[in-house]
Structure formats: structure tokens, C-alpha cells
Design a protein around this motif. Structure first.
Motif, short mmCIF file in Angstrom:
data_model
loop_
_atom_site.label_atom_id
_atom_site.label_comp_id
_atom_site.label_asym_id
_atom_site.label_seq_id
_atom_site.Cartn_x
_atom_site.Cartn_y
_atom_site.Cartn_z
N GLY A 29 30.71 111.35 43.50
CA GLY A 29 29.55 110.91 42.62
C GLY A 29 29.07 109.71 42.88
O GLY A 29 27.90 109.15 42.81
N ARG A 30 30.03 108.72 42.48
CA ARG A 30 29.92 107.27 42.66
C ARG A 30 29.07 106.88 43.95
O ARG A 30 28.25 105.92 44.18
N ILE A 31 29.85 107.43 45.24
CA ILE A 31 29.14 106.94 46.58
C ILE A 31 27.96 107.27 46.72
O ILE A 31 27.12 106.73 47.00
N LEU A 32 27.86 108.80 46.36
CA LEU A 32 26.18 109.19 46.27
C LEU A 32 25.27 108.63 45.58
O LEU A 32 24.20 107.81 46.16
N TRP A 33 25.73 107.87 44.19
CA TRP A 33 24.85 107.12 43.62
C TRP A 33 24.52 105.68 44.38
O TRP A 33 23.42 105.33 44.33
N HIS A 34 25.55 105.13 44.80
CA HIS A 34 25.18 103.75 45.64
C HIS A 34 24.57 104.07 46.85
O HIS A 34 23.65 103.36 46.88
N LEU A 35 24.62 105.05 47.28
CA LEU A 35 24.08 105.33 48.75
C LEU A 35 22.43 105.69 48.29
O LEU A 35 21.54 105.20 48.88
N HIS A 36 22.28 106.35 47.23
CA HIS A 36 20.75 106.44 46.75
C HIS A 36 20.28 105.12 46.45
O HIS A 36 19.02 104.83 46.64
N SER A 37 20.91 104.25 45.70
CA SER A 37 20.72 102.92 45.22
C SER A 37 20.24 101.89 46.31
O SER A 37 19.38 101.32 46.54
N GLY A 91 22.22 115.85 50.19
CA GLY A 91 22.77 114.83 49.06
C GLY A 91 21.53 114.29 48.02
O GLY A 91 21.86 114.09 47.15
N LEU A 92 20.33 114.07 48.83
CA LEU A 92 19.26 113.64 47.90
C LEU A 92 18.88 114.52 46.80
O LEU A 92 18.47 114.20 45.67
N GLU A 93 19.06 115.81 47.25
CA GLU A 93 18.77 117.13 46.05
C GLU A 93 19.53 116.92 44.98
O GLU A 93 19.31 117.13 43.85
N LEU A 94 20.81 116.24 45.08
CA LEU A 94 21.70 115.96 43.65
C LEU A 94 21.28 114.75 43.12
O LEU A 94 21.78 114.66 41.63
N ILE A 95 20.42 113.96 43.41
CA ILE A 95 20.21 112.55 42.65
C ILE A 95 19.69 112.79 41.24
O ILE A 95 20.09 112.04 40.13
N PRO A 96 18.82 113.51 41.16
CA PRO A 96 18.20 113.94 39.70
C PRO A 96 19.31 114.44 38.73
O PRO A 96 19.33 114.02 37.64
N PHE A 97 20.30 115.28 39.34
CA PHE A 97 21.52 115.58 38.38
C PHE A 97 22.37 114.34 37.92
O PHE A 97 22.97 114.22 36.82
N HIS A 100 20.77 112.18 35.76
CA HIS A 100 20.84 112.68 34.32
C HIS A 100 22.34 112.15 33.71
O HIS A 100 22.37 112.05 32.62
N LEU A 101 23.28 112.57 34.69
CA LEU A 101 24.46 112.10 34.17
C LEU A 101 24.80 110.54 33.87
O LEU A 101 25.24 110.43 32.72
N HIS A 102 24.01 109.76 34.58
CA HIS A 102 23.61 108.39 34.48
C HIS A 102 23.12 108.06 32.86
O HIS A 102 23.76 107.07 32.11
N ASN A 103 22.18 108.80 32.71
CA ASN A 103 21.56 108.27 31.41
C ASN A 103 22.41 108.88 30.44
O ASN A 103 22.48 108.16 29.46
N TRP A 104 22.98 110.08 30.51
CA TRP A 104 24.03 110.51 29.37
C TRP A 104 25.02 109.61 29.13
O TRP A 104 25.51 109.18 28.05
N GLY A 105 25.69 108.98 30.17
CA GLY A 105 26.69 108.17 30.22
C GLY A 105 26.31 106.97 29.58
O GLY A 105 27.08 106.38 28.58
N ASN A 106 25.01 106.39 29.80
CA ASN A 106 24.62 105.13 29.28
C ASN A 106 24.38 105.62 27.71
O ASN A 106 24.52 104.55 26.81
#
Length: 118
Positions: A29-37, A91-97, A100-106
């Protein structure tokens, strides 16, 4: 009674099981998030972005994400070798989810008065 050989993929009856087999674990999940960013990252950049991952684990995780068609790997035939990773359309389809986890964690960090560690 005959022993029946069961295909593990056929055993997956639940979308949650299927999804977490693709993105579960400490790093995916972290790799996907960083690739998105960053849109595109090279191996060394990913390694620096995730300082707690070993070379072996990063290589294995990237291979699994590529096999699951969540990322793409572009190899440039130059010296020194250059390889870039980016999110696939799947992989891009997963980014909204993941957002959501990012916001929940914050929100949880805020509730517990904890600071986000980079």
C-alpha cells in the motif's frame, strides 16, 4: 475418498480476501501511495522513500505488484540500466481507497495527539 487438488485462486470467494492478497502486507500500500504521489519512481528512489525495507523485500514486493498488474515496470536499455515504476490503470483504481485509509490514519493520529512521522 479421492484427494482433490484445489486451486488456491478458486478458493477465493470474497472480494476482501482477493484484494488483501494483492495489497496486504507492510509495503504494498505504501509503494502504491508513493507511486501515486510521484507518478514515476526508480528503484533507488523507492528504496530511499521506504528506508525500513530491505533490498530483497523491495524487489519481491515490486515483482508481486507487477504480477498482479497494479504497477508497470519500464526498462530502458541504457548504461547504467534504468528501470522506472508507475501505477497501472488497475493500480490507479485503488488510490481512492488508499486515500480513505490515509485520511482515517491522520484522524486517528490527531485523536491520539501524535505527529505524523515521514
Amino acid at each position: 475418498m479421492k484427494n482433490k487438488i484445489i486451486n488456491p485462486e478458486a478458493e477465493q470467494r470474497c472480494g476482501v480476501d482477493y484484494a488483501f492478497k494483492r495489497i496486504g502486507g507492510k509495503y504494498k500500500g505504501r509503494i502504491l501511495w508513493h507511486l501515486h504521489s510521484k507518478k514515476v519512481l526508480r528503484y533507488g528512489e523507492l528504496s530511499r522513500t521506504l528506508p525500513d525495507i530491505t533490498t530483497k523485500m523491495l524487489t519481491q514486493t515490486l515483482r508481486e505488484l507487477e504480477e498482479d498488474k497494479l504497477i508497470t515496470r519500464e526498462v530502458y536499455h541504457v548504461v547504467p540500466p534504468k528501470v522506472e515504476y508507475s501505477l497501472s490503470s488497475t493500480g490507479l483504481e485503488l488510490i481512492p481507497f488508499i486515500k480513505h485509509l490515509h485520511n482515517w490514519g491522520n484522524q486517528q493520529l490527531e485523536k491520539e495527539n501524535l505527529e505524523c512521522q515521514p
